[in-house]
Motif scaffolding. Structure first.
Motif, PDB file in Angstrom:
ATOM      1  N   LYS A   1      16.293 -56.893 -78.780  1.00  0.00           N
ATOM      2  CA  LYS A   1      15.776 -55.618 -78.259  1.00  0.00           C
ATOM      3  C   LYS A   1      14.746 -55.004 -79.201  1.00  0.00           C
ATOM      4  O   LYS A   1      13.954 -54.146 -78.786  1.00  0.00           O
ATOM      5  N   MET A   2      14.750 -55.441 -80.476  1.00  0.00           N
ATOM      6  CA  MET A   2      13.759 -54.946 -81.439  1.00  0.00           C
ATOM      7  C   MET A   2      12.335 -55.223 -80.978  1.00  0.00           C
ATOM      8  O   MET A   2      11.410 -54.524 -81.354  1.00  0.00           O
ATOM      9  N   GLY A   3      12.160 -56.278 -80.183  1.00  0.00           N
ATOM     10  CA  GLY A   3      10.816 -56.681 -79.778  1.00  0.00           C
ATOM     11  C   GLY A   3      10.291 -55.950 -78.553  1.00  0.00           C
ATOM     12  O   GLY A   3       9.207 -56.276 -78.062  1.00  0.00           O
ATOM     13  N   VAL A   4      11.042 -54.969 -78.050  1.00  0.00           N
ATOM     14  CA  VAL A   4      10.615 -54.208 -76.863  1.00  0.00           C
ATOM     15  C   VAL A   4      10.467 -52.742 -77.269  1.00  0.00           C
ATOM     16  O   VAL A   4      11.352 -52.164 -77.892  1.00  0.00           O
ATOM     17  N   SER A   5       9.336 -52.159 -76.906  1.00  0.00           N
ATOM     18  CA  SER A   5       9.042 -50.783 -77.303  1.00  0.00           C
ATOM     19  C   SER A   5      10.031 -49.793 -76.689  1.00  0.00           C
ATOM     20  O   SER A   5      10.478 -49.953 -75.562  1.00  0.00           O
TER      21      SER A   5
ATOM     22  N   CYS B   1      13.095 -48.702 -90.256  1.00  0.00           N
ATOM     23  CA  CYS B   1      12.029 -48.205 -89.372  1.00  0.00           C
ATOM     24  C   CYS B   1      12.452 -48.184 -87.914  1.00  0.00           C
ATOM     25  O   CYS B   1      12.155 -47.249 -87.177  1.00  0.00           O
ATOM     26  N   HIS B   2      13.187 -49.205 -87.472  1.00  0.00           N
ATOM     27  CA  HIS B   2      13.571 -49.248 -86.058  1.00  0.00           C
ATOM     28  C   HIS B   2      14.553 -48.128 -85.717  1.00  0.00           C
ATOM     29  O   HIS B   2      14.685 -47.727 -84.572  1.00  0.00           O
ATOM     30  N   ALA B   3      15.266 -47.600 -86.730  1.00  0.00           N
ATOM     31  CA  ALA B   3      16.242 -46.538 -86.473  1.00  0.00           C
ATOM     32  C   ALA B   3      15.547 -45.255 -86.022  1.00  0.00           C
ATOM     33  O   ALA B   3      16.155 -44.402 -85.387  1.00  0.00           O
ATOM     34  N   ASP B   4      14.259 -45.129 -86.348  1.00  0.00           N
ATOM     35  CA  ASP B   4      13.495 -43.959 -85.949  1.00  0.00           C
ATOM     36  C   ASP B   4      12.588 -44.254 -84.760  1.00  0.00           C
ATOM     37  O   ASP B   4      11.663 -43.502 -84.472  1.00  0.00           O
TER      38      ASP B   4
ATOM     39  N   GLY C   1       4.122 -42.791 -78.423  1.00  0.00           N
ATOM     40  CA  GLY C   1       4.169 -43.701 -77.277  1.00  0.00           C
ATOM     41  C   GLY C   1       4.834 -45.016 -77.642  1.00  0.00           C
ATOM     42  O   GLY C   1       6.047 -45.076 -77.771  1.00  0.00           O
ATOM     43  N   ASP C   2       4.039 -46.048 -77.847  1.00  0.00           N
ATOM     44  CA  ASP C   2       4.565 -47.382 -78.163  1.00  0.00           C
ATOM     45  C   ASP C   2       4.821 -47.486 -79.663  1.00  0.00           C
ATOM     46  O   ASP C   2       3.893 -47.606 -80.459  1.00  0.00           O
ATOM     47  N   ASP C   3       6.095 -47.419 -80.057  1.00  0.00           N
ATOM     48  CA  ASP C   3       6.450 -47.432 -81.483  1.00  0.00           C
ATOM     49  C   ASP C   3       6.015 -48.727 -82.175  1.00  0.00           C
ATOM     50  O   ASP C   3       5.576 -48.714 -83.326  1.00  0.00           O
ATOM     51  N   ILE C   4       6.114 -49.854 -81.469  1.00  0.00           N
ATOM     52  CA  ILE C   4       5.782 -51.148 -82.080  1.00  0.00           C
ATOM     53  C   ILE C   4       4.271 -51.265 -82.294  1.00  0.00           C
ATOM     54  O   ILE C   4       3.812 -51.687 -83.360  1.00  0.00           O
TER      55      ILE C   4
ATOM     56  N   ILE D   1      13.357 -57.467 -87.843  1.00  0.00           N
ATOM     57  CA  ILE D   1      12.502 -56.393 -88.374  1.00  0.00           C
ATOM     58  C   ILE D   1      11.039 -56.682 -88.039  1.00  0.00           C
ATOM     59  O   ILE D   1      10.293 -55.794 -87.630  1.00  0.00           O
ATOM     60  N   ASP D   2      10.622 -57.961 -88.200  1.00  0.00           N
ATOM     61  CA  ASP D   2       9.244 -58.345 -87.857  1.00  0.00           C
ATOM     62  C   ASP D   2       8.900 -57.932 -86.427  1.00  0.00           C
ATOM     63  O   ASP D   2       7.809 -57.430 -86.157  1.00  0.00           O
ATOM     64  N   LEU D   3       9.828 -58.172 -85.492  1.00  0.00           N
ATOM     65  CA  LEU D   3       9.588 -57.822 -84.089  1.00  0.00           C
ATOM     66  C   LEU D   3       9.271 -56.334 -83.942  1.00  0.00           C
ATOM     67  O   LEU D   3       8.363 -55.947 -83.218  1.00  0.00           O
ATOM     68  N   GLY D   4      10.050 -55.510 -84.649  1.00  0.00           N
ATOM     69  CA  GLY D   4       9.855 -54.064 -84.565  1.00  0.00           C
ATOM     70  C   GLY D   4       8.585 -53.587 -85.239  1.00  0.00           C
ATOM     71  O   GLY D   4       8.087 -52.500 -84.947  1.00  0.00           O
ATOM     72  N   LEU D   5       8.041 -54.405 -86.161  1.00  0.00           N
ATOM     73  CA  LEU D   5       6.792 -54.052 -86.845  1.00  0.00           C
ATOM     74  C   LEU D   5       5.565 -54.508 -86.061  1.00  0.00           C
ATOM     75  O   LEU D   5       4.428 -54.247 -86.464  1.00  0.00           O
TER      76      LEU D   5
END
Length: 530
Positions: free
Chosen positions: A323-327, A73-76, A85-88, A27-31
């Motif tokens: 994959k969470m860590g890639v936009s 959050c990553h589900a959206d 653009g860049d979700d992260i 989750i941290d990666l996606g934030l």
């Protein structure tokens, strides 16, 4: 159906708290935050809860509502990326402002259409200004409901799921989706709000800066009572947080730190983690479960040991967490990637390893999961490992993952049918990228898809299953209409009927329902019998 078993050298089963802590790292990666952000903020939340005299049940809710608060959050990411653009990068920036009013609107406008040509950004920004609140409200409604569903799948207490419905609400009632205010919001959530934001500002600006941010948002974003407790005891609450071994200290506070899972429970939680990872991109619906089933089935076909079958099944389930860590701007790009974008993609197997490396009992799973994009001829990534350095298990997982990916759509190509995917896999094996024996075993258990004779679940028609799969792939009603040569209104009616039959109300829930009911198009569900 699943190879529930223990792994060599793993002794007792996996720790539920450790697996949930690993999820928090993803989750941290996606934030857009460094790993251990959520773990450290859970420690802050626990220390505030103790000082407020919350009981054990409430403290347990505080701990997990904080740890997995952003699980939805990553589900959206698909929708967020389409807007910003860049979700992260967008999520990371939201920590810098009070999430309401002009500062937040300015932040959103800075991100709208980022990466698009200037003229297109202008048009999109103007359109967004008109619909900003409703678009953000729709996203947040989706996030909150999917967060509740995901926390339930992770086996968390229902109190946690209820609390997650308030993650975007605010003390002053200016939050979303319902504008709940004050004491209508559970105190556990008020504490989590403070802990999440304070951790970022404590780490980046120090204690006085964190206190300043808290005071500036007290009575608006934050509960005055929670803010007062932090303000009064800030030094003690923050003591040692930036120096300690956060993983160990946070797990010592986990309410269920001694809970060991059975082999079957372990697989169920790992399956939930697989679904969590696959929700990042709409075209990876059921990807990780498909890989796990293929790899385990092929291992059984080759006469591998039960522990190896379990090993490959679990490696298949968790391989995509990084994959969470890639936009999604990169994952969903239709054209060729730039060098910098490729570097981000090449990192993700390493990120999977970092997420899982401290979970006791997964020591033998992690190295295999990290090598699923390596190739025998050294052309893979992240390390370009070749030949004898790749074990039989490494080779099998890489082959299963590649075949599963060929069956799925990607931004630059449609999915291949099983025959086309098999031809492509054989071609790559002949070229020396895959192991021929592994390719033969994967194709043996994949086999041709059986024609359906039983009715679809939930009373769905053939057309509705087709619609469901397109919804899960992130298609809008307009795109579904164009693909199926029907009117947009007809497509919308179909989507509404599918949602009603499945009892869901957004794309994320529809996707999870499709996976649960075996509608994700896995090639080998039946091939992995016990």
């Amino acid at each position: 159906m699943h190879p529930h078993g223990t792994l060599p050298g793993s002794g007792k089963g996996l720790s539920r708290a450790e697996l949930l802590a690993a999820i928090s790292l993803a989750i941290d990666l996606g934030l857009g935050q460094p790993m251990e952000h959520m773990l450290r903020s859970s420690l802050i939340a626990t220390r505030i809860a103790e000082r407020m005299g919350l009981d054990l049940q409430q403290r347990a809710t505080v701990y997990y509502a904080n740890l997995v608060g952003w699980i939805g959050c990553h589900a959206d990411s698909h929708e967020l990326s389409a807007l910003f653009g860049d979700d992260i990068a967008f999520r990371a920036d939201t920590y810098t402002v009070d999430t309401t009013g002009l500062p937040f609107l300015r932040l959103m406008m800075r991100h709208v259409g980022r990466g698009s040509p200037g003229w297109e950004r202008g048009i999109r920004a103007t359109a967004f200004l008109v619909t900003a609140r409703s678009q953000v409200a729709t996203l947040i409604q989706s996030h909150c409901s999917s967060a509740g569903v995901l926390s339930d799948r992770m086996g968390l207490d229902e109190q946690v799921g209820k609390a997650l419905a308030y993650v975007f609400e605010r003390w002053d009632g200016r939050g979303l989706p319902n504008g709940s205010r004050g004491d209508d919001i559970p105190v556990e959530v008020h504490i989590a709000h403070v802990a999440d934001v304070i951790e970022v500002h404590l780490r980046t600006g120090g204690l006085e800066h964190a206190k300043h941010v808290l005071r500036s948002r007290r009575g608006s974003q934050f509960s005055p009572a929670v803010a007062a407790v932090f303000d009064r005891d800030a030094a003690a609450i923050a003591d040692g947080l930036l120096e300690i071994d956060v993983w160990t200290q946070a797990l010592a506070q986990a309410p269920d730190r001694d809970r060991t899972l059975t082999a079957e429970e372990s697989d169920e939680l790992l399956e939930a983690m697989a679904d969590f990872a696959d929700l990042k991109c709409p075209f990876t619906l059921g990807h990780s479960r498909g890989v796990a089933n293929l790899a385990a089935g092929a291992a059984r076909h080759l006469g591998m040991s039960p522990s190896d079958i379990t090993l490959l099944y679990r490696a298949g389930l968790v391989h995509a967490l990084g994959k969470m860590g890639v936009s999604n701007r990169i994952w969903e790009k239709k054209g060729p990637l730039t060098t910098a974008e490729w570097e981000r993609v090449r990192m993700y197997p390493d990120l999977t390893g970092r997420v899982l490396s401290r979970v006791n009992g997964l020591e033998s799973v992690v190295p295999i999961a990290m090598k699923h994009r390596e190739r025998i001829d050294g052309s893979g990534f992240p390390r370009g490992i070749a030949g004898a350095e790749l074990t039989a298990q490494d080779r099998l997982l890489a082959t299963a993952e590649a075949y599963q990916r060929l069956l799925e759509p990607r931004p630059d190509r449609p999915p291949l049918d099983p025959g086309g995917a098999a031809d492509q896999l054989r071609k790559e094996a002949r070229a020396g990228r895959f192991d021929a024996e592994s390719a033969a075993a994967v194709l043996a258990v994949a086999g041709p898809r059986a024609s359906r004779r039983t009715p679809w679940p939930a009373g769905l028609t053939d057309r509705e299953v087709e619609i469901l799969r397109l919804v899960a792939q992130g298609r809008s009603n307009r795109e579904i209409a164009a693909e199926l040569f029907i009117a947009e209104k007809t497509a919308r009616n179909h989507v509404e009927r599918v949602y009603a039959k499945l009892g869901v109300n957004n794309r994320t829930q529809a996707t999870l329902a499709a996976i649960d009911r075996g509608l994700a198009g896995f090639p080998v569900k039946a091939a992995v019998g016990s």
